[in-house]
Scaffold this active site. Structure first.
Site, PDB file in Angstrom:
ATOM      1  N   CYS A  33       0.832  -1.207   0.000  1.00  0.00           N
ATOM      2  CA  CYS A  33       0.000   0.000   0.000  1.00  0.00           C
ATOM      3  C   CYS A  33       0.864   1.254   0.000  1.00  0.00           C
ATOM      4  CB  CYS A  33      -0.927  -0.033   1.216  1.00  0.00           C
ATOM      5  SG  CYS A  33      -1.958   1.431   1.382  1.00  0.00           S
TER       6      CYS A  33
ATOM      7  N   CYS B  53      -0.363   4.081   2.209  1.00  0.00           N
ATOM      8  CA  CYS B  53      -0.140   3.840   3.646  1.00  0.00           C
ATOM      9  C   CYS B  53       1.319   4.058   4.025  1.00  0.00           C
ATOM     10  CB  CYS B  53      -0.500   2.407   4.027  1.00  0.00           C
ATOM     11  SG  CYS B  53      -2.078   1.843   3.381  1.00  0.00           S
ATOM     12  N   ASP B  54       2.230   3.569   3.203  1.00  0.00           N
ATOM     13  CA  ASP B  54       3.615   3.429   3.655  1.00  0.00           C
ATOM     14  C   ASP B  54       4.650   4.278   2.913  1.00  0.00           C
ATOM     15  OD1 ASP B  54       2.764   1.604   5.544  1.00  0.00           O
ATOM     16  OD2 ASP B  54       2.992  -0.102   4.203  1.00  0.00           O
TER      17      ASP B  54
HETATM   18  C1  LIG Z   1       0.534  -4.279   5.521  1.00  0.00           C
HETATM   19  C2  LIG Z   1      -0.635  -3.311   5.398  1.00  0.00           C
HETATM   20  C3  LIG Z   1      -0.500  -2.025   5.894  1.00  0.00           C
HETATM   21  C4  LIG Z   1      -1.559  -1.138   5.788  1.00  0.00           C
HETATM   22  N1  LIG Z   1      -1.403   0.116   6.305  1.00  0.00           N
HETATM   23  C5  LIG Z   1      -2.440   0.971   6.288  1.00  0.00           C
HETATM   24  C6  LIG Z   1      -2.311   2.282   6.852  1.00  0.00           C
HETATM   25  O1  LIG Z   1      -1.243   2.660   7.354  1.00  0.00           O
HETATM   26  N2  LIG Z   1      -3.396   3.094   6.795  1.00  0.00           N
HETATM   27  C7  LIG Z   1      -4.575   2.703   6.221  1.00  0.00           C
HETATM   28  O2  LIG Z   1      -5.535   3.478   6.227  1.00  0.00           O
HETATM   29  N3  LIG Z   1      -4.722   1.489   5.679  1.00  0.00           N
HETATM   30  C8  LIG Z   1      -3.686   0.620   5.690  1.00  0.00           C
HETATM   31  N4  LIG Z   1      -3.814  -0.619   5.121  1.00  0.00           N
HETATM   32  C9  LIG Z   1      -5.090  -0.958   4.481  1.00  0.00           C
HETATM   33  C10 LIG Z   1      -6.115  -1.348   5.569  1.00  0.00           C
HETATM   34  O3  LIG Z   1      -5.549  -2.325   6.377  1.00  0.00           O
HETATM   35  C11 LIG Z   1      -7.390  -1.873   4.920  1.00  0.00           C
HETATM   36  O4  LIG Z   1      -7.917  -0.901   4.033  1.00  0.00           O
HETATM   37  C12 LIG Z   1      -8.432  -2.182   5.999  1.00  0.00           C
HETATM   38  O5  LIG Z   1      -7.922  -3.087   6.947  1.00  0.00           O
HETATM   39  C13 LIG Z   1      -9.699  -2.774   5.379  1.00  0.00           C
HETATM   40  O6  LIG Z   1     -10.569  -3.056   6.404  1.00  0.00           O
HETATM   41  P1  LIG Z   1     -11.747  -4.110   6.240  1.00  0.00           P
HETATM   42  O7  LIG Z   1     -12.508  -4.056   7.495  1.00  0.00           O
HETATM   43  O8  LIG Z   1     -12.463  -3.886   4.986  1.00  0.00           O
HETATM   44  O9  LIG Z   1     -11.046  -5.529   6.054  1.00  0.00           O
HETATM   45  P2  LIG Z   1      -9.810  -6.272   6.678  1.00  0.00           P
HETATM   46  O10 LIG Z   1      -8.975  -5.430   7.559  1.00  0.00           O
HETATM   47  O11 LIG Z   1      -9.165  -6.946   5.523  1.00  0.00           O
HETATM   48  O12 LIG Z   1     -10.493  -7.386   7.594  1.00  0.00           O
HETATM   49  C14 LIG Z   1     -11.212  -8.433   7.037  1.00  0.00           C
HETATM   50  C15 LIG Z   1     -11.736  -9.305   8.162  1.00  0.00           C
HETATM   51  O13 LIG Z   1     -12.602 -10.296   7.601  1.00  0.00           O
HETATM   52  C16 LIG Z   1     -12.298 -11.545   8.162  1.00  0.00           C
HETATM   53  N5  LIG Z   1     -12.738 -12.578   7.210  1.00  0.00           N
HETATM   54  C17 LIG Z   1     -12.358 -12.796   5.930  1.00  0.00           C
HETATM   55  N6  LIG Z   1     -13.011 -13.853   5.409  1.00  0.00           N
HETATM   56  C18 LIG Z   1     -13.830 -14.304   6.390  1.00  0.00           C
HETATM   57  C19 LIG Z   1     -14.761 -15.374   6.500  1.00  0.00           C
HETATM   58  N7  LIG Z   1     -15.005 -16.218   5.492  1.00  0.00           N
HETATM   59  N8  LIG Z   1     -15.418 -15.543   7.678  1.00  0.00           N
HETATM   60  C20 LIG Z   1     -15.207 -14.708   8.711  1.00  0.00           C
HETATM   61  N9  LIG Z   1     -14.357 -13.681   8.665  1.00  0.00           N
HETATM   62  C21 LIG Z   1     -13.665 -13.497   7.531  1.00  0.00           C
HETATM   63  C22 LIG Z   1     -10.808 -11.505   8.436  1.00  0.00           C
HETATM   64  O14 LIG Z   1     -10.455 -12.446   9.441  1.00  0.00           O
HETATM   65  C23 LIG Z   1     -10.669 -10.071   8.931  1.00  0.00           C
HETATM   66  O15 LIG Z   1     -10.948 -10.003  10.304  1.00  0.00           O
HETATM   67  C24 LIG Z   1      -2.776  -1.536   5.194  1.00  0.00           C
HETATM   68  C25 LIG Z   1      -2.909  -2.828   4.688  1.00  0.00           C
HETATM   69  C26 LIG Z   1      -1.866  -3.714   4.792  1.00  0.00           C
HETATM   70  C27 LIG Z   1      -2.015  -5.122   4.253  1.00  0.00           C
END
Ligand SMILES: Cc1cc2nc3c(=O)[nH]c(=O)nc-3n(C[C@H](O)[C@H](O)[C@H](O)COP(=O)(O)OP(=O)(O)OC[C@H]3O[C@@H](n4cnc5c(N)ncnc54)[C@H](O)[C@@H]3O)c2cc1C
Length: 318
Positions: free
Chosen positions: A133, A136-137
């Protein structure tokens, strides 16, 4: 039976849980394989509002969970392997549970997993020089050399964006032709800070005691191995939305992202809502995920009050 089941515990699911719990709807939240979501795999988060000094990703997610628990959200470990949205109440089958759970509404917040190269040195250094990302980084790499791996539009966009911080960005792609649109390629090519290492297959993220040192690649023309030196490796080869378990019951786009009615979190099934990265092909940030989690909870409340008119005609026209 639950009024609402939230699937996923990233920023979108936990924000939805906070709002639902505060509305006294006692949501059940299914954690999934990655409790806390993607931010638990990173170190410092500097762009989530409210933390002027930044906050560690796992701590931020732990705080969100505690906030949801404080208002009565119930958490269950395991992941959802199957759903039945053909009739109400909806059924949600969680691993390790004999009986499917029943709910009047479901919020899907399962995220989109960044694709990785699967090479040595990559996973060990996520958040420590390897990133998926740029938004982000990128800021952590001011004045440093960066590699971007990928050949599509997002790789071109990330490479151009990262030149704001980096002294040099090398774009590595395993073929000598790029998949990216001409306009995105041209933009990257016009940028003097972008160097090109095409026709190179990534083999290993190489580190030393200071961190990432570069990317070992094979030059597909000569067959020789080369080390491209850099302090950061950004992998920009796309994301996979976590929607397989839906078994085609929710409308998705060609890449598997859930389609929601514009400006809402409504899916094609009344009473099923989607928020966060699983429905976001564009922003994929913690704050946008959290924002749409709030929207999903409010849409859910409205649905449960019987005050929602489900009209998908506009969406289907697009
Ligand atoms: C290394 C890294 C660094 C990042 N740094 C930043 C940053 O500094 N700032 C920023 O704004 N964003 C950052 N991001 C992006 C940010 O993490 C994502 O945009 C955000 O986490 C998305 O949130 P979400 O709730 O949509 O999903 P996610 O955080 O992806 O969470 C998905 C959830 O769904 C669950 N899940 C998936 N499939 C199933 C299933 N079948 N049954 C039950 N549960 C399930 C998983 O266990 C998880 O808990 C970063 C991403 C990464 C990978």
């Amino acid at each position: 039976m639950y009024k609402s089941i939230v699937i996923g515990t990233g920023p979108s699911g936990l924000t939805a849980a906070i709002y639902l719990a505060r509305a006294n709807l006692k949501p059940l939240v299914i954690e999934g394989l990655e409790p806390g979501g993607q931010l638990t795999t990173t170190t410092e988060v500097e762009n989530f509002p409210g933390f002027p000094q930044g906050i560690m990703g796992p701590e931020l997610m732990d705080n969100m969970r505690k906030q949801a628990e404080r208002f009565g959200a119930e958490f269950r470990s395991g992941w959802v392997e199957e759903v039945d949205f053909s009739k109400r109440p909806f059924s949600v089958k969680v691993t390790g549970q004999e009986d499917a759970l029943q709910a009047e509404t479901v919020i899907i917040s399962t995220g989109a997993s960044a694709r990785y190269l699967g090479i040595p040195g990559e996973q060990d250094n996520v958040g420590r020089g390897v990133s998926t990302c740029a938004t982000c980084d990128g800021f952590f790499f001011r004045g440093k050399k960066i590699i971007v791996v990928g050949g599509g539009d997002s790789a071109m966009e990330e490479a151009s964006f990262l030149t704001r911080f980096a002294s040099e960005v090398t774009l590595v792609h395993r073929r000598d032709e790029l998949r990216a649109s001409k306009i995105m390629q041209d933009r990257a090519r016009e940028n003097e800070k972008v160097k090109w290492a095409l026709n190179r297959t990534p083999l290993e993220v190489v580190t030393d005691d200071k961190g990432v040192k570069g990317l070992k690649v094979r030059n597909n023309e000569s067959g020789q191995e080369e080390l491209i030196e850099a302090n950061g490796v950004f992998v920009a080869i796309g994301h996979t939305p976590n929607t397989k378990f839906l078994g085609g019951q929710i409308k998705t786009d060609d890449h598997g992202y859930i389609v929601v009615k514009p400006g809402t979190t409504e899916t094609n099934v009344p009473g099923v809502f989607a928020c966060g990265d699983v429905q976001d092909t564009k922003y994929r940030q913690a704050i946008t995920a959290a924002g749409s989690g709030c929207m999903a909870a409010m849409d859910c409340e409205k649905f449960l009050e019987g005050a929602m008119v489900h009209d998908w005609s506009e969406t289907l026209d697009q």
